[in-house]
Design an enzyme around this catalytic site. Structure first.
Site, short mmCIF file in Angstrom:
data_model
loop_
_atom_site.label_atom_id
_atom_site.label_comp_id
_atom_site.label_asym_id
_atom_site.label_seq_id
_atom_site.Cartn_x
_atom_site.Cartn_y
_atom_site.Cartn_z
N ASP A 299 38.39 -2.17 -14.04
CA ASP A 299 39.81 -1.91 -13.73
C ASP A 299 40.34 -0.74 -14.57
O ASP A 299 41.17 -0.92 -15.46
CB ASP A 299 40.63 -3.19 -14.00
CG ASP A 299 42.10 -3.04 -13.61
OD1 ASP A 299 42.42 -2.13 -12.81
OD2 ASP A 299 42.92 -3.82 -14.12
N CYS A 339 44.26 2.33 -9.38
CA CYS A 339 45.71 2.42 -9.23
C CYS A 339 46.12 3.88 -9.02
O CYS A 339 47.27 4.26 -9.25
CB CYS A 339 46.42 1.82 -10.45
SG CYS A 339 45.89 2.56 -12.00
N1 SAH Z 1 42.56 -5.03 -16.41
C1 SAH Z 1 43.85 -4.97 -17.08
C2 SAH Z 1 44.57 -3.66 -16.92
C3 SAH Z 1 43.79 -2.44 -17.30
S1 SAH Z 1 44.81 -1.07 -17.70
C4 SAH Z 1 44.71 -6.14 -16.65
O1 SAH Z 1 44.29 -6.98 -15.83
O2 SAH Z 1 45.84 -6.23 -17.13
C5 SAH Z 1 43.63 0.07 -18.25
C6 SAH Z 1 43.04 -0.20 -19.61
O3 SAH Z 1 42.05 0.78 -19.82
C7 SAH Z 1 43.99 -0.09 -20.80
O4 SAH Z 1 43.94 -1.26 -21.55
C8 SAH Z 1 43.43 1.07 -21.64
O5 SAH Z 1 43.50 0.82 -23.04
C9 SAH Z 1 42.00 1.08 -21.19
N2 SAH Z 1 41.30 2.37 -21.31
C10 SAH Z 1 41.77 3.61 -21.03
N3 SAH Z 1 40.78 4.52 -21.19
C11 SAH Z 1 39.69 3.83 -21.57
C12 SAH Z 1 38.33 4.20 -21.86
N4 SAH Z 1 37.92 5.46 -21.78
N5 SAH Z 1 37.47 3.23 -22.20
C13 SAH Z 1 37.85 1.94 -22.28
N6 SAH Z 1 39.10 1.53 -22.02
C14 SAH Z 1 40.00 2.46 -21.65
#
Ligand code: SAH
Length: 395
Positions: A299, A339
């Site tokens: 996600d 998204c």
């Molecule tokens: N699955 C979550 C929402 C994900 S939002 C839910 O159900 O609520 C996206 C997430 O990706 C955020 O927490 C952000 O910290 C993380 N993120 C962004 N870039 C990233 C990367 N390169 N590696 C790992 N996590 C990352």
């Protein structure tokens, strides 16, 4: 003739407005000298070329979407009672869907309040204003919120890039009560925690509520990978539904801290493993170590943020999907969500299916879904179908 700002519309756009178009692009408004001196966000009457009333909206000459419609009733005033009516209607729908006060209450145009997002966390309301017109209406909004919902805390998370295009500054403020370090959230029978002042977007992603439930319903006795887990939305629910193990990956220490807190609160710590890393690095490591999971959930944040990012963003989804496939145990479930407004549903589905075809593993599409119904889609705004969720069974 009505007083105040008048927006005359080109003939061919009149039909769109009559059919329910919520916006008027700048190119459809006929220039007049009053527009040059209009204040950003000023209310105006929208008239046909023949002078017939069509709608009331707010105008911003700084934005390509020069006008957003608030009402189609010539007698409706845009005041605190207007907000009361809109919020009461939205509240009734949400409480029917998800009783208990934890949901997206206002989803902008789809709830008749363009430029406003309102997420409710019990007694705490998070408001996000993205337009100059809604910013000017903030006093009326605040007066209504106090009366209709009696919240203990109101926070404005007015820190979104869209505001800059409207000529607005970004800010975060506490308009009522006190902001806590983190707030408890109840969803799908689980307790979660979110930092509403500093967390992503409004602090929590209610849009994935039903997709989380879908995954959790398949999770009993399974090993689950929740990659880009944020505060644990998918993984905590899967663990609560009896998953054998859940591996959480996120690059944010704060997100993992709150996911671990939720695991503790729900007495699930024993089955949870937390990895703080960049997702691609962590997935490659797991791949090299030969790890396999019964359920892999990916996600990520939007990879296609603008039209210009489309090619590189789609390549990102492809790379992520390939890594996901390599980690799926036989007869496992692989789900990927996006998204990105600019990654169309059909194209993304095709890309994911092509990755699966290339892997030469048999697969079926189990579910293609979107956002939960507290994020309604506006029928004339294809961009409101922003969330894509695809779950495949992979043999
Ligand atoms: N699955 C979550 C929402 C994900 S939002 C839910 O159900 O609520 C996206 C997430 O990706 C955020 O927490 C952000 O910290 C993380 N993120 C962004 N870039 C990233 C990367 N390169 N590696 C790992 N996590 C990352």
């Amino acid at each position: 003739m009505p007083k105040g700002l008048i927006l005359a519309i080109r003939k061919k756009y009149e039909e769109n407005i009559k059919k329910g178009a919520p916006w008027i692009p700048v190119t459809e408004i006929i220039g007049n000298s009053a527009l040059e001196t209009a204040v950003s966000g000023e209310l105006g009457k929208i008239l046909s070329l023949s002078g017939k009333f069509l709608a009331t909206g707010y105008y911003n000459q700084k934005s390509y979407i020069a006008c957003r419609i608030l009402s189609r009733d010539p007698n409706e005033k845009i005041d605190a009672s207007f907000f009361c009516r809109r919020i009461a209607a939205a509240l009734e729908k949400r409480e029917k869907l998800f009783p208990g006060g934890y949901y997206r209450l206002i989803h902008s145009e789809a709830d008749g309040l363009p430029g406003l997002i309102l997420d409710r966390f019990g007694g705490t309301l998070i408001c996000q204003i993205s337009t100059a017109g809604m910013e000017r209406l903030k006093p009326q909004l605040l007066a209504t919120l106090g009366k209709t919902l009696a919240p203990e805390t109101i926070i404005f998370r007015n820190d979104v890039p869209a505001r800059l295009k409207e000529g607005l500054k970004n800010y975060v403020s506490v308009a009522k009560g006190e902001a806590q370090g983190f707030t408890k959230i109840h969803e799908n029978g689980c307790v979660y925690f979110a930092d509403l002042l500093r967390g992503q977007k409004t602090g929590w992603f209610y849009d994935q509520r039903e997709n989380r439930k879908f995954i959790a319903d398949l999770a009993e006795g399974k090993s689950v990978l929740d990659c880009y887990c944020y505060n644990g939305g998918f993984g905590i629910l899967a663990a609560n539904h009896g998953a054998k193990s859940v591996t959480f990956i996120d690059s944010s220490a704060r997100a993992l801290e709150l996911a671990a807190l939720a695991a503790k609160e729900n007495s699930l710590l024993e089955s949870c493993e937390f990895i703080r890393a960049k997702a691609f690095d962590a997935l490659e490591k797991l791949q090299k170590a030969g790890r396999k999971f019964d359920i892999v959930l990916l996600d990520p944040p939007a990879f296609v943020k603008t039209r210009a990012d489309k090619k590189s963003g789609m390549m990102g989804y492809e790379r992520l999907m390939k890594l996901g496939i390599s980690l799926i145990a036989p007869s496992g479930i692989l789900a990927l969500t996006s998204c990105s407004h600019h990654a169309p549903r059909g194209e993304l589905k095709k890309l994911l299916e092509n990755c699966l075809k290339k892997s030469e593993r048999e697969f079926q599409l189990l579910k293609s879904a979107g956002a939960a119904p507290d994020h309604p889609k506006h029928p004339l705004l294809p961009e409101s179908d922003y969330l894509k969720f695809f779950a495949f069974r992979v043999e």
